[in-house]
Enzyme design. Sequence first.
Site, mmCIF file in Angstrom:
data_model
loop_
_atom_site.group_PDB
_atom_site.id
_atom_site.type_symbol
_atom_site.label_atom_id
_atom_site.label_comp_id
_atom_site.label_asym_id
_atom_site.label_seq_id
_atom_site.Cartn_x
_atom_site.Cartn_y
_atom_site.Cartn_z
ATOM 1 C CE LYS A 163 -4.428 1.285 0.209
ATOM 2 N NZ LYS A 163 -5.455 0.525 -0.090
ATOM 3 C CG ASP B 22 -7.452 3.566 -0.883
ATOM 4 O OD1 ASP B 22 -7.664 2.291 -0.652
ATOM 5 O OD2 ASP B 22 -7.282 4.178 0.093
HETATM 6 P P1 NDP Z 1 -13.229 7.913 -2.571
HETATM 7 O O1 NDP Z 1 -12.113 8.829 -2.368
HETATM 8 O O2 NDP Z 1 -13.478 7.607 -4.010
HETATM 9 O O3 NDP Z 1 -14.207 8.085 -1.754
HETATM 10 C C1 NDP Z 1 -14.157 8.173 -0.312
HETATM 11 C C2 NDP Z 1 -15.466 8.711 0.015
HETATM 12 O O4 NDP Z 1 -15.462 8.789 1.505
HETATM 13 C C3 NDP Z 1 -15.757 10.101 -0.189
HETATM 14 O O5 NDP Z 1 -16.876 10.408 -0.640
HETATM 15 C C4 NDP Z 1 -15.289 11.118 0.908
HETATM 16 O O6 NDP Z 1 -15.763 12.410 1.057
HETATM 17 C C5 NDP Z 1 -15.760 10.175 2.057
HETATM 18 N N1 NDP Z 1 -15.220 10.277 3.195
HETATM 19 C C6 NDP Z 1 -15.683 10.617 4.565
HETATM 20 N N2 NDP Z 1 -14.890 10.918 5.401
HETATM 21 C C7 NDP Z 1 -13.829 10.453 4.943
HETATM 22 C C8 NDP Z 1 -12.563 10.696 5.599
HETATM 23 N N3 NDP Z 1 -12.584 10.867 6.947
HETATM 24 N N4 NDP Z 1 -11.382 10.187 4.776
HETATM 25 C C9 NDP Z 1 -11.585 9.864 3.582
HETATM 26 N N5 NDP Z 1 -12.927 10.010 2.959
HETATM 27 C C10 NDP Z 1 -13.935 10.332 3.772
HETATM 28 O O7 NDP Z 1 -12.297 6.566 -2.184
HETATM 29 P P2 NDP Z 1 -12.930 5.160 -2.318
HETATM 30 O O8 NDP Z 1 -14.478 4.952 -2.767
HETATM 31 O O9 NDP Z 1 -11.898 4.363 -3.541
HETATM 32 O O10 NDP Z 1 -12.470 4.422 -1.001
HETATM 33 C C11 NDP Z 1 -13.380 4.280 0.239
HETATM 34 C C12 NDP Z 1 -12.967 3.157 0.916
HETATM 35 O O11 NDP Z 1 -12.919 2.001 0.326
HETATM 36 C C13 NDP Z 1 -11.417 3.208 1.432
HETATM 37 O O12 NDP Z 1 -11.467 2.686 2.810
HETATM 38 C C14 NDP Z 1 -10.632 2.489 0.587
HETATM 39 O O13 NDP Z 1 -9.532 2.050 1.425
HETATM 40 C C15 NDP Z 1 -11.557 1.397 0.438
HETATM 41 N N6 NDP Z 1 -11.425 0.439 -0.707
HETATM 42 C C16 NDP Z 1 -11.439 0.956 -1.983
HETATM 43 C C17 NDP Z 1 -11.181 0.231 -3.221
HETATM 44 C C18 NDP Z 1 -11.102 0.899 -4.445
HETATM 45 O O14 NDP Z 1 -10.983 -0.045 -5.584
HETATM 46 N N7 NDP Z 1 -11.181 2.115 -4.599
HETATM 47 C C19 NDP Z 1 -10.913 -1.251 -2.891
HETATM 48 C C20 NDP Z 1 -11.235 -1.850 -1.730
HETATM 49 C C21 NDP Z 1 -11.214 -1.158 -0.645
HETATM 50 P P3 NDP Z 1 -15.561 13.652 0.048
HETATM 51 O O15 NDP Z 1 -16.555 13.129 -1.178
HETATM 52 O O16 NDP Z 1 -15.988 14.833 0.905
HETATM 53 O O17 NDP Z 1 -14.154 13.292 -0.231
HETATM 54 O O1 2IT Z 2 -7.995 -1.470 -0.604
HETATM 55 C C1 2IT Z 2 -7.849 -1.875 -1.713
HETATM 56 O O2 2IT Z 2 -7.972 -3.049 -2.112
HETATM 57 C C2 2IT Z 2 -7.632 -1.057 -3.041
HETATM 58 N N1 2IT Z 2 -7.637 0.130 -2.682
HETATM 59 C C3 2IT Z 2 -7.401 -1.545 -4.226
HETATM 60 C C4 2IT Z 2 -6.146 -2.078 -4.829
HETATM 61 C C5 2IT Z 2 -5.853 -2.429 -5.950
HETATM 62 O O3 2IT Z 2 -4.737 -2.864 -6.300
HETATM 63 O O4 2IT Z 2 -6.745 -2.581 -6.820
#
Ligand code: NDP
Ligand code: 2IT
Length: 444
Positions: A126, A166
């Site tokens: 990561k 992420d």
């Molecule tokens: P994004 O940046 O696309 O979205 C994050 C969302 O959460 C935003 O709407 C953000 O608000 C909101 N949020 C609220 N509070 C917080 C905070 N304290 N810190 C950060 N964001 C906040 O991220 P993802 O949707 O990609 O990721 C969301 C979660 O899923 C994370 O935990 C990530 O590690 C996990 N994840 C992501 C994967 C992926 O493929 N993207 C895969 C597996 C897990 P705002 O719109 O105001 O920024």
């Molecule tokens: O937390 C996660 O699994 C991710 N942000 C996706 C990682 C990836 O390599 O697609």
Amino acid sequence: MSYVDEVIAQVIEKNPAQPEFHQAVKEVLESLRVVIEADEEKYRKDALLERIVTPERQLLFRVPWVDDKGQVQVNNAFRVQFNSAIGPYKGGLRLHPSVNLGIIKFLGFEQIFKNSLTGLPIGGGKGGSDFDPKGKSDREVMAFCQSFMTELCKYIGADTDVPAGDIGTGAREIGFMYGQYKRIRGLYEGVLTGKGLSYGGSLARTEATGYGLLYLTEEMLKCNGHDIKGKTVCVSGAGNVAIYAIQKAQQLGAKPVTCSDSTGWIYDPEGIDVALLKEVKEVKRARLTEYAAKRPGAEYHEGRGVWTIKCDVALPCATQNELTLDDAKALVANGCIAVAEGANMPTTLDATEYLQANKVLFAPGKAANAGGVATSALEMSQNSERLSWTFEEVDSKLKNIMVNIFHNLDDAAKKYGMEGNYVAGANIAGFLKVADAMQAQGIV
Ligand code: NDP
Ligand code: 2IT
């Protein structure tokens, strides 16, 4: 003291001020107790647990870049290459002001077991930076991404370490990083996933984490005598994971009624309008107040509050520790039957225990959100064979992977006498493959 307790104590002592990392290690090692204690002397002699909780390599570097006023800015950046026993390091890059080494280590540690659960050959890693893309111009984001990659490109590659998106890192950031990697290294290779479709990205990668979350949730409900159809769903977050979780929930006949961002949350009793949510968040990068302004039936509230809404299924999809013990109590009081984590470690340890004690089905993030990284591994396969699969092909592989993950957790939990405890099932199933590979490869 038992070997597990000794290693937990050591992790806390050797990694001060990293509470999220301690939390992730405790959750995993507590579930492994039954496995470790069956062969404690062997694991202890090989220092297997000390090795698995210690990253193989940690990179810390500065990222200088010039803002639109001509001022030089400096950010801290990280890449933790945690474990390569079963494949090249694989995991996302988080861009958010809260990022520090402890957070990247917790995410990298979780990623080891998540990637193992996918059944695909990917190790755990990561990275990220405390850079905040919010409010920056495209040129500033590009300047940061290019400077970040100028250093990172020395340590990554299609067969060594393959970063992805992420929080804060989406298609725009991956594009800028890919361009800089290619320019410096002169290699057109699958070194990043989540790429655009015109330059090696995979169809369905954008949707994969949210869709995968719903495929696993659907299977978990089915195997426990429930149907996802007709269920009311509360979702937190409004980013990549949340948007496509909401979309797939609707496709499966459920009704998602909430979402949230870092400043407030929406309750839309008619069901979230996904097209509008995408317009507000993906296109305009605006706040949820804009969603409420265009949906007269929806309520907007400042702060947190999604978990106070009555629902059958809760899907935390924002960030770590966003579902606390009080939230868990509210969910149980409102009759919630299942929680599945779209985010990484969104539920605090005491909240998880409370939900499980109250018979709420609980799918941990390392299983429930594994569809994103699994589809990244499918993107790597397509890049290696220089082919592009159709959306349907990728989506059907994703669905199979998620259904298999659920059955692996379920079987592992049953085998070790903890039926229905999917946290233990995920940690044990994820660990056994990595531990076997580490033991086979000697002391490295
Ligand atoms: P994004 O940046 O696309 O979205 C994050 C969302 O959460 C935003 O709407 C953000 O608000 C909101 N949020 C609220 N509070 C917080 C905070 N304290 N810190 C950060 N964001 C906040 O991220 P993802 O949707 O990609 O990721 C969301 C979660 O899923 C994370 O935990 C990530 O590690 C996990 N994840 C992501 C994967 C992926 O493929 N993207 C895969 C597996 C897990 P705002 O719109 O105001 O920024
Ligand atoms: O937390 C996660 O699994 C991710 N942000 C996706 C990682 C990836 O390599 O697609």
